[in-house]
Scaffold this motif. Structure first.
Motif, short mmCIF file in Angstrom:
data_model
loop_
_atom_site.label_atom_id
_atom_site.label_comp_id
_atom_site.label_asym_id
_atom_site.label_seq_id
_atom_site.Cartn_x
_atom_site.Cartn_y
_atom_site.Cartn_z
N HIS A 278 -6.84 -3.51 3.53
CA HIS A 278 -7.96 -3.35 2.60
C HIS A 278 -7.74 -4.15 1.31
O HIS A 278 -8.64 -4.25 0.49
CB HIS A 278 -8.28 -1.88 2.30
N HIS A 279 -6.55 -4.70 1.16
CA HIS A 279 -6.32 -5.62 0.04
C HIS A 279 -6.64 -7.05 0.44
O HIS A 279 -6.48 -7.97 -0.34
CB HIS A 279 -4.87 -5.55 -0.42
N HIS B 273 0.80 -1.20 0.00
CA HIS B 273 0.00 0.00 0.00
C HIS B 273 0.84 1.27 0.00
O HIS B 273 0.64 2.14 -0.84
CB HIS B 273 -1.09 0.05 1.07
CU LIG Z 1 -3.95 -0.13 -0.84
#
Ligand SMILES: [Cu+2]
Ligand code: HEM
Ligand SMILES: [Cu+2]
Lengths: 271, 879
Positions: free
Chosen positions: B304-305, B255
């Motif tokens: 969030h992945h 991220h």
């Molecule tokens: Cu991300």
């Protein structure tokens, strides 16, 4: 923030009636899509409008300069006092005068919008995550539990009676009866896969050594075991050379056909 | 490669040699830009293959493995080898010019970053010809990425070569981050506070901070992955969360990485919008604060992945909140850019058009990102073209902005103006092509990603996308033609061809002079002035950076009036040696893996003697090194004989084994060469250095390097804790197939602590100019380290051979050997550096307050290595 929140709650109730993940998704997606498009169109139009409206033209006469002449604007309105222009050699931390209030207003508005959306989305999430427990608590619901194992490049389905078989490319579909909640417990025998049934918006990772869950309620069962119009079970995580063709099938039947299949045909394909 | 001073002068730009030896940041910036554009073409060609394949469902030209390779290589090359280096080409060129530095803090290190980057591309290129390159997607999910699971012999070697290439790239990035951080903190023009530096430089500063930590986590992941390939550890294939461990490591890095590629673009948007709107950035302060916030927050959104993995609802909720939270500062930045245009004097020049296009594209990318942040939507979007479309809108927006930056600064770099009409044509074609390519992906979002079978009802849209790809790609031909042609035109430009520029790079000639500024730049009076150089130039510090990358430490001779050096062969040669090592390791078989490194040790020691004698005059110590290397070599040969059988071993070894040896030996020799090179980098006395005014550049460099190393070990220890937690904390050691004694670890703890003490004493006596005692304590430290290693070896031999507890026996063995092994490697590197220090001290170096700093820097490293052990000991021996 309150507005979308209340809207959210009412949609939850609505969605809860229709019960399926797919309906919840459709609702939510629609709301996001409408708001997202409106915001996108408004903001982008404003950007383009501003870029167009405030453009100036003219080329400097000076040798080696390929732009307007700063001096040409001397004394023009909108000049020195109203906004501040960059000057060569100044300490670069100078900030533009004005615009601050507007900046914070826009920020606040969009923050409220985003937060409202998220609260709404979150309430729906709670429903989707909680649904399997509701099935368990509810005496009338008879949940069909199927254990699915991903393996390069097909899916293995194991039914409550312990019978199991693998199905790829159209043959040996997963068979479920309509209107009965199905809970999939998913794992993998080799690498990371991801099982998805796009029609019902059910999706979860298939991870070796771990189990994950997802659920759906199949609709519109048919008396026959279908051929072509069966639903797709798609792998959504790159899992090797055969990933592109890792498609399983889902056959939704009526209760009777299912039971027949479960008693007689399942033991045959099992092995 | 002579050591004479004039070899450090730069040959003219028309010669090839110039580009091989240069350490000038402007040259290296140009090299970065050209190389990254080469990668763009390569990865772009792969993209066209993807789109050709998607012309019909089921594919047109590639089979499954071929398609996976193309998709993976495209992603890896674009994200790593194109986007960041493209931005860092501009950063190399313009950060020093914007902040008033003569060059980066460590010019040779900068060149080394570049060459390692370049050769990592070569290694990636080689991987295509080793059967098949890596084919598990740019996210390299486990356990598909480990050889025991993906047992196809076709992808074994090439796949690993790509992983090694990425490891090289990470090394390059880490060196670069250390360099930029030190430069920006230590070499600003007088009067330029941190918050005053131009937006582009601020964005680079925050980018390298993120890089420093994020890439260290990636390094940990790659170290483990390489160990799976080379020695057969079993992290990622284990059932105790191995697969999920990879996703954590990858996305903890991944991220921040997506912001790493985007930040320079944000800085550029700020610069370009400001200039071409003729208005200072509205809310600049808030813009900068938002940037900093996002940089920090980027480290707490990674799951969030992973919304569809096993993480539970409360954790998902937290990560949903942080994810949505992070979109708000972006939102503010976008509005700041928009309001800057209002009431501006906007000129629709090519750079502005690209900035405008990037802004529009980014708005779409951001909005669609918010969709993904809503977990429930993400459940359905995950693994589909929605994600593909979202991140291409976000990332390609970065690319578009940087292209704007290229047009913006092209006249500064070349002194010529590009052709405005062709520039605009490029923009129109690119913008239309881009949207034709990616917008349909939102429409057909139900298509699974990285899959070439799709619902035939979507064919039309996929074809539109393919056509868009062709237009987008072709638009770049316009740019190449325009820029090359313009370079040879007569459209000369002045210092600032644009109106309303502000920052310092526009106050020097185009192209800038070799020494960057006509005088020492200063803002002390409130605006930019160039002061008389002779009055302001300070002393010199040596480019003593090599200690950080496992080499030797440079000469710290002070030579006040000596001009700066700008040329060195060593970065190129060291880079080349890493290529050879990488190629070798990609195909070396497990049992051979350590031998090239072991055989390099005697060569290192002998060469240290030879080079030392050349440089400092022959002394007893050099003879001793030379003499010692022979018995060491003999000993190794005997061990090799015992392991493989001498003749059979050499006979059965593959070419990869020999290539590795050549690589490691060349690596050792070139590192020593760089360590002994006198390379003068003057540090101006007149510079703004808050908050590191009291910390010399090399020390700051060392600190930042250690910062990244902390994350490396943190991630390794974290992986161990994660695996153990998944396995069952208490059952862990009981389940291990071995009973490990505590005392070897305890003994080693004492030994290392004592050696930290002796290195401090060495420093104390060096300051007092007591050569004998310095030498004594340095040697004592070395002896301490040796005893540590000896003790460790005995322990390992006991466990490994006698107990049969090998790397792949169980997860306990894998984590134990790899984590403590990485620490042992750090000890070993420390010992090699000590050998260098001892030789130099013997011939009289490092005596006195200033000169002893080299020992101090080494001491920092050494203390760090000790502290790591203080963590490892309880974790692996007591708990
Ligand atoms: Cu991300
Ligand atoms: C505005 C705020 C943003 C939000 C809320 C956001 C959110 C997300 C989320 C939740 C995902 C995971 C999707 C999934 O795989 O299921 C994602 C994927 C991704 N985002 Fe964003 N994003 C934002 C901005 C950006 C930016 C600025 C970039 C890069 C320049 C970016 C690059 C990516 C990439 C590369 C992926 C996909 C990684 C992969 O699976 O291969 N995003 N984003
Ligand atoms: Cu798959």
């Amino acid at each position: 923030m309150l507005g979308p929140g209340i809207l959210g709650l009412s949609v939850v109730r609505h969605a809860a009636q229709s019960r399926n993940q797919a309906d919840v998704f459709d609702n939510l997606f629609l709301v996001f899509l409408v708001l997202g498009t409106v915001v996108g169109v408004v903001v982008i139009s404003y950007v383009l409008y501003s870029a167009y409206k405030y453009r100036v033209s003219g080329e400097s006469e000076k040798e080696g300069k390929y732009d307007v002449d700063e001096d040409a604007f001397e004394g023009e309105s909108g000049g020195k006092d109203e906004v501040s222009r960059p000057q060569l050699g100044e300490i670069p931390s100078q900030s533009g005068k004005g615009g601050g209030r507007k900046l914070f207003m826009s920020f606040a508005v969009s923050a409220v919008l985003v937060l409202g959306l998220i609260i709404y989305a979150y309430s729906l999430l709670l429903y989707v995550e909680g649904a399997p427990n509701d099935f368990d608590d509810n005496e009338d619901e008879d949940v069909l539990e199927i254990e699915v194992t991903g393996q390069q490049f097909q899916w293995k389905f194991e039914y409550p009676n312990g019978e199991s078989y693998t199905g790829g490319q159209g043959d040996n579909p997963m068979v479920v009866p309509a209107d009965r909640p199905v809970r999939l417990t998913v794992t993998s025998a080799d690498v990371h896969h991801n099982l998805g049934i796009p029609e019902y918006r059910a999706k979860t990772d298939a991870i070796p050594g771990e189990t994950t869950e997802t659920w759906f309620i199949p609709e519109e069962g048919d008396t026959s075991l279908k051929g072509d119009e069966m639903l797709d079970i798609v792998c959504y995580e790159l899992c090797g050379a055969g990933h592109s063709s890792m498609r399983g099938k889902l056959n939704v039947t009526d209760q009777e056909t299912f039971e027949n299949w479960y008693e007689n045909e399942l033991p045959e394909v099992s092995g | 490669m002579t050591e004479s001073a004039d070899s450090h002068h730069l040959p003219p730009k028309s010669t090839v040699k110039r580009w091989l030896v240069t350490t000038d940041h402007k040259d290296i910036g140009v090299l970065y830009i050209l190389t990254s554009i080469f990668t763009l073409v390569l990865a772009g060609t792969l993209a066209l293959l993807i789109r050709a394949q998607m012309w019909t469902s089921g594919g047109l030209i590639l089979n499954g493995l071929g398609y996976n390779q193309v998709v993976s290589a495209h992603g890896l090359l674009m994200v790593f080898w194109f986007l960041s280096p493209f931005a860092f080409g501009l950063a190399n060129y313009f950060v020093p010019l914007q902040i008033g530095a003569d060059d980066l803090a460590f010019p040779r290190l900068n060149a080394l970053s570049y060459w390692v980057y370049l050769f990592s591309i070569v290694l990636f290129g080689v991987s295509f010809f080793q059967g098949a390159t890596f084919s598990g997607g740019w996210t390299m999910y486990a356990p598909l990425n480990v050889p025991t699971v993906d047992a196809s012999s076709v992808t074994q070697i090439g796949g690993f070569a790509a992983i090694l290439a990425l490891t090289m790239f990470v090394t390059s990035v880490t060196l670069g981050s250390v360099n930029f951080l030190t430069t920006i903190y230590r070499q600003r023009a007088k009067g330029l506070r941190m918050r005053d530096i131009p937006l582009f430089s601020i964005s680079i500063l925050l980018t390298v901070w993120m890089m420093l930590f994020a890439f260290a986590a990636l390094l940990a992941a790659l170290v483990i992955l390489s160990a799976e390939h080379l020695i057969g550890t079993v992290y990622f294939a284990s059932d105790s969360g191995g697969s999920v461990l990879w996703t954590h490591l990858w996305w903890f890095f991944g991220h921040p990485e997506v912001y790493i590629v985007f930040f320079p673009a944000l800085g550029l948007l700020g610069e370009i919008v400001q200039t071409f709107s003729g208005r200072r950035l509205v809310g600049r302060k808030w813009f900068v604060i938002a940037l900093a916030l996002v940089a920090i927050q980027s480290f707490i959104v990674w799951m969030h992945h992973m919304f569809l993995t096993t993480i539970n609802l409360p954790i998902k909720t937290v990560f949903m909140v942080t994810t949505i939270g992070i979109s708000l500062p972006f939102d503010l930045m976008v509005f700041a850019l928009i309001y800057t245009m209002v009431k501006g004097r906007i000129r629709w020049k090519t750079p502005f058009l690209f900035a405008l296009g990037a802004l529009v594209i980014f708005i779409i990318g951001g909005i669609t990102g918010v969709f993904l942040g809503a977990i429930l939507l993400d459940y359905s979007f995950r693994g589909t073209y929605w994600v593909t479309a979202h991140f291409h809108y976000a990332m390609a927006s970065a690319a578009v902005a940087i292209i704007g930056g290229i047009y913006y600064w092209f006249p500064k770099i070349t002194g010529k103006m590009y052709n405005e009409f062709l520039g605009k044509a490029h923009f129109v074609a690119a913008f239309v092509g881009f949207n034709m390519l990616y917008f349909p992906m939102f429409v057909v979002w139900e298509t699974p990603r990285r899959v070439f079978v799709y619902d035939t009802g979507l064919t039309l849209w996929h074809r539109v996308a393919t056509l868009g790809a062709a237009i987008f790609a072709a638009s770049f031909l316009l740019m190449f033609y325009n820029l090359v042609k313009s370079m040879y035109s007569d459209r000369d430009v002045t210092d600032s061809p644009w109106a309303y520029t502000g920052s310092m790079e526009w106050a020097v000639s185009s192209p800038p002079p070799e020494e960057n500024f006509p005088g020492t730049p200063s803002y002390a009076s409130g605006s930019l002035e160039f002061l008389d150089r002779s009055a302001t130039d300070g002393g010199a510090v040596a480019d003593g950076d090599a200690a950080t990358d496992g080499g030797a430490v440079a000469d710290a001779t002070t030579a006040a009036a000596q001009p700066a050096d700008h040329a060195s062969w060593w970065p190129f040669l060291i880079g080349f040696s890493t290529l050879l090592t990488g190629i070798g390791l990609s195909g070396i078989s497990g049992p051979y893996f350590v031998w090239p490194f072991l055989f390099t040790l005697p060569v290192f020691i002998a060469y240290l003697g030879i080079k030392g004698a050349q440089h400092d005059g022959f002394a007893l110590i050099h003879g001793a090194y030379l003499t010692a290397s022979f018995p060491l070599l003999a000993l190794l040969l005997v061990l090799f004989d015992a392991d493989h059988g001498f003749m059979t071993g050499l006979g059965e070894a593959s070419n990869y084994f020999y290539i590795t040896i050549v690589g490691t030996v060349l690596g050792a020799m070139t590192l020593i060469g760089m360590g002994y090179e006198s390379f003068n980098v003057p540090e101006p006395k007149l510079a703004e250095q808050w908050p590191f005014g009291e910390v010399e550049s090399t020390k700051l460099g060392m600190w930042t390097f250690i910062g990244s190393d902390i994350i490396l070990f943190g991630a390794l220890i974290g992986s161990y804790v994660f695996a153990r937690f998944n396995f069952g904390w208490h059952e862990w050691w009981e389940a291990a197939e071995v009973h490990k004694a505590t005392w070897p670890g305890l003994a080693n703890t004492y030994i290392l602590l004592a050696s930290s003490f002796t290195i401090v004493l060495a420093l104390v006596y060096a300051k007092r100019q007591d050569k004998r005692k310095t030498l004594g304590f340095l040697s004592l430290t070395f002896v301490g380290a040796s005893v540590f290693m000896l003790n460790k070896s005995i322990e390992w031999i006991e466990l490994f051979w006698h107990e049969g507890w090998t790397f792949n026996t169980d997860l306990m063995a894998s984590t134990y050997y790899l984590t403590t092994g990485m620490h042992a490697a750090h000890v070993l590197v420390g010992m090699l550096i000590m050998l260098f220090l001892i030789a130099r001290t013997y011939t009289g170096a490092y005596m006195g307050e200033e000169e002893s700093q080299t020992i101090e820097y080494f001491g920092l490293y050494w203390h760090f290595v000790d502290i790591v052990w203080l963590f490892l000991f309880p974790v692996f021996y007591i708990l």
